[in-house]
Structures are given as structure tokens and as C-alpha cells.
Design a protein around this motif. Sequence first.
Motif, PDB file in Angstrom:
ATOM      1  N   UNK A   1      69.854  44.059  34.077  1.00  0.00           N
ATOM      2  CA  UNK A   1      68.894  43.238  35.139  1.00  0.00           C
ATOM      3  C   UNK A   1      69.753  41.707  35.138  1.00  0.00           C
ATOM      4  N   UNK A   2      69.628  41.169  36.270  1.00  0.00           N
ATOM      5  CA  UNK A   2      70.179  39.992  36.380  1.00  0.00           C
ATOM      6  C   UNK A   2      69.545  38.735  35.836  1.00  0.00           C
ATOM      7  N   UNK A   3      68.130  39.124  35.493  1.00  0.00           N
ATOM      8  CA  UNK A   3      67.423  38.090  34.845  1.00  0.00           C
ATOM      9  C   UNK A   3      67.353  38.282  33.346  1.00  0.00           C
ATOM     10  N   UNK A   4      68.049  39.162  32.794  1.00  0.00           N
ATOM     11  CA  UNK A   4      67.944  39.621  31.495  1.00  0.00           C
ATOM     12  C   UNK A   4      69.170  40.065  30.735  1.00  0.00           C
ATOM     13  N   UNK A   5      70.248  39.204  31.258  1.00  0.00           N
ATOM     14  CA  UNK A   5      71.502  39.257  30.604  1.00  0.00           C
ATOM     15  C   UNK A   5      71.765  38.939  28.983  1.00  0.00           C
ATOM     16  N   UNK A   6      72.129  39.709  28.254  1.00  0.00           N
ATOM     17  CA  UNK A   6      72.173  39.354  26.655  1.00  0.00           C
ATOM     18  C   UNK A   6      73.115  38.294  26.474  1.00  0.00           C
ATOM     19  N   UNK A   7      72.738  37.605  25.542  1.00  0.00           N
ATOM     20  CA  UNK A   7      73.471  36.384  25.000  1.00  0.00           C
ATOM     21  C   UNK A   7      75.035  36.911  24.801  1.00  0.00           C
ATOM     22  N   UNK A   8      76.019  36.201  25.098  1.00  0.00           N
ATOM     23  CA  UNK A   8      77.395  36.422  24.901  1.00  0.00           C
ATOM     24  C   UNK A   8      77.900  37.236  26.181  1.00  0.00           C
ATOM     25  N   UNK A   9      77.086  37.669  27.284  1.00  0.00           N
ATOM     26  CA  UNK A   9      77.486  38.438  28.186  1.00  0.00           C
ATOM     27  C   UNK A   9      77.476  37.415  29.486  1.00  0.00           C
ATOM     28  N   UNK A  10      78.396  37.974  30.413  1.00  0.00           N
ATOM     29  CA  UNK A  10      78.089  37.106  31.886  1.00  0.00           C
ATOM     30  C   UNK A  10      78.281  37.947  32.871  1.00  0.00           C
ATOM     31  N   UNK A  11      77.277  37.626  34.076  1.00  0.00           N
ATOM     32  CA  UNK A  11      77.520  38.523  35.184  1.00  0.00           C
ATOM     33  C   UNK A  11      78.510  38.192  36.029  1.00  0.00           C
ATOM     34  N   UNK A  12      79.214  39.167  36.559  1.00  0.00           N
ATOM     35  CA  UNK A  12      80.505  39.086  37.280  1.00  0.00           C
ATOM     36  C   UNK A  12      80.555  39.669  38.676  1.00  0.00           C
TER      37      UNK A  12
END
Length: 403
Positions: free
Chosen positions: A290-301
Motif C-alpha cells: 500500500x502506498x501509505x504502508x511502505x516498509x522502512x528501507x523501501x521506496x515507491x518507484x
Amino acid sequence: MSTFSTHNFANQKALIRVDFNVPVKNGVITDDTRIQGALPTIKKVLADGGSVILMSHWGRPLKDIEKKPNLTLADFSLKPVVPYLGNLLGIEVQFADDCISEDAVKKAAELKPGQVLLLENLRYYKQEEKGDKEFAEKLSKLGDVYVNDAFGTAHRAHASTAVIAQFFPGDKKMFGLLMEGEVMAAEKVMHNNQKPFTAIIGGAKVSDKILIIEQLLDRATDIIIGGGMAYTFFKAEGGQIGNSLCEDDRMDMAIALLKKAEEKGVCIHLPADSIIADKFAADADTSSSLSNEIPAGWMGLDIGQMAIAQFCKIISKSKTILWNGPMGVFEMDKFQHGSKAIALAVAEATKHGAYSLVGGGDSVAAVNKFALADKVSYVSTGGGAMLEYFEGKELPGIAAIKD
Ligand code: AMP
């Protein structure tokens, strides 16, 4: 203001501001899109029995030479265009190696119907970018009619793009066919649109798109927000976005935009999910979230499957579509799917009667990459100029002709 298509250029010298700022490598033109774009305008004048004087800029000679003294003016010459254009037109193109010299004046004066003269780079003179009136007047003397066909520089108040127009009466200044197409497309979307009107805004930074979004709040029914800029909205609303792109100093503004949209009854759509990556690289490991639950260390691309379905549904119901900015890092194969799906949806809606305009930088590169440019109603060539138009600014190059 006169209309190019109905003007008869017989025995007239058309002084045409074109954008021949084409990429050249070792003296060879590597992309002729801009030259091709000017051909219909040039051909119409010649077919009428007129002659053509072309003026353009190429690069930033004076600024670059200041930084790199090994460069000379010759490195910024428009000369490589001469044989190239000659081949395309099937005639010999003349050249004046200084745009306002005696030689240029003589060659322009002696030009016969059916002949074409190209002037050397306007930006050899600092007066061009300064919008110098005397310089503009000297240029104006070369032709009988002024035609502006350089939409890409319409947002600049330069001598040849705006100031020069004052030296021609209303019936002797006009847009060329390329510029006319751009202006008509932009006006159709912003002022004569059919509803529902969906604006798709993407790209890296929300700060670059604030002015456009504000303008659209008074015009669009739906605004789809994708690309890196979406994460500033998610973080502002308290979401977890990991290492995704974010402009912390714009979070208040993002909230204000959402509030304004609600007040005005405009639906803003953010991507429900994202394709996430463990690094900003073509070979990154990927997953979705989910775009508002991105885990730490990851990024939405890129936008995810749910977002694609969500956005495509809105696009399919639209009668007017404006697309500016990609949905993800489309330059990398792993993160191109969102932009491709949106491009296909825009093409499909266009097939069913919607009017679609793709304008401004990277979304144009995206439709070209997916070979869909001919499946949308209009692809703008004027990146910066189109953006400023959508920001609600008056473009000097347009105003000068219309005044
Ligand atoms: P713009 O010039 O503002 O339209 O931004 C276009 C650039 O935004 C492209 O080079 C994309 O790679 C980049 N971009 C799009 N989505 C993202 C994202 N989620 N994270 C980082 N960069 C992005």
C-alpha cells in the motif's frame, strides 16, 4: 492577428521564427523532429508563391563560451541545418552567417518567390535573450510578414519570439501551423473542455506541479496524482513511505491542496498501492505495498496494480484528459508498467471520443517510448512553454501576436 492558413503569401517574404534547436553530434543532426515540425508552415508559404526567411536559436552560445573558453561561436552554428533542410524541401537553402549583417539584409532583399534563407543563430547576439527592441526592429526589417512557429520558446520574451511582433501590423503577424496547433490544443483543454475532465499529474516533485494543480482545481473534475510527488501527500496524511521521494517542506501545502480540492468538489486520486524497490536502480529487488504502508528501507518507484485499475477506470469515463508527468521511474523497465498502463488507457479513451493532450517533458517521452504518440489527440512539443501555459501564465510569444 491574422490566420496563417487563410493568408496568401504570394510575393511576400515570410520571416518565420522556428525552433531549430536540434541535437547535433559531430556536425550531424541526430533528431530532426523540430525541423520536420516546421515543414508544413514553410511549404505553405512556398506553395503560395512567397519566400521564407528562417530564424532560430541554437543552444546557449554566449553563456557556454563564458564557461568553456575552448568553445567558439562556430560550435553553435546553424549551418548543419542548411543541407538537411535543403534535402527535405528539395531546394537549395541559402544561409546568412550573421542574422542582422548587411549580407543578411542583402540576401533577404534579393530573395525570390520559392526561395528559402536561413539566418545564423540569433543567440550570437546577447540582445536576443534580453528582448532588445533595436535588435528586434532590425530583424523585423528582413520580412514583410512575421510568423511565429516556435512554441517551445513562447514563454520567453525574447527579441525574435515576442518583441519583434510590435513592428508588424495585426494582419502581418500570425502563428505558424505548429504553434497554432499547440495553442489550440492548450486552449481546448484549459478553456473549452468537455467534462468529465481528468488531469493526470505525475513526475518527481510536487513543488514543480503546485501551480498547475492550483489552476486545475478550477477546471478539472478529477486529478490523478502519481509518480514520486504522490508520496509527499501520503506522508503529510501520516502514512509510512519508507525512503520514497518526499519534500518535507511541502507537506503543509499538500494538505492545503487536498482541502481546497474538497471545497471545490474536485476529486484528487492518489495511487492506492505502489511497486516498491530496495534501492533506486534498474536491478533493484521489488515488491508491492500500500502506498501509505511502505516498509522502512523501501521506496515507491511506480504505481501498483490496484492504482492502475483505479486510475484506468477514471480515465475511461473522461471526455477531456491532460497528462503531465510519468507515474513512475519509467526509464527503468521494472518501473514502467504504471506509465504504460496509463498511456494505454489514455489511448483507449481517445479512441472512444475523449480529447487527450500529453504535454510537458517526461510524459511525452513516455508516450513516445510506448509508441502511443499517434493514439492520443495531441502531443505537445513545447515542454516549458506548455507547463507555463497550464500554470495560468500569459506566454509572451502568444500575447505578442494576439495583442
Ligand atoms: P518531472 O520532470 O517532474 O515530470 O519528473 C519526471 C521524472 O520523475 C522522471 O525522470 C521519473 O523517473 C521521475 N519519477 C517518477 N516517479 C518517481 C518516483 N516514484 N520516485 C522517483 N522518481 C520518480
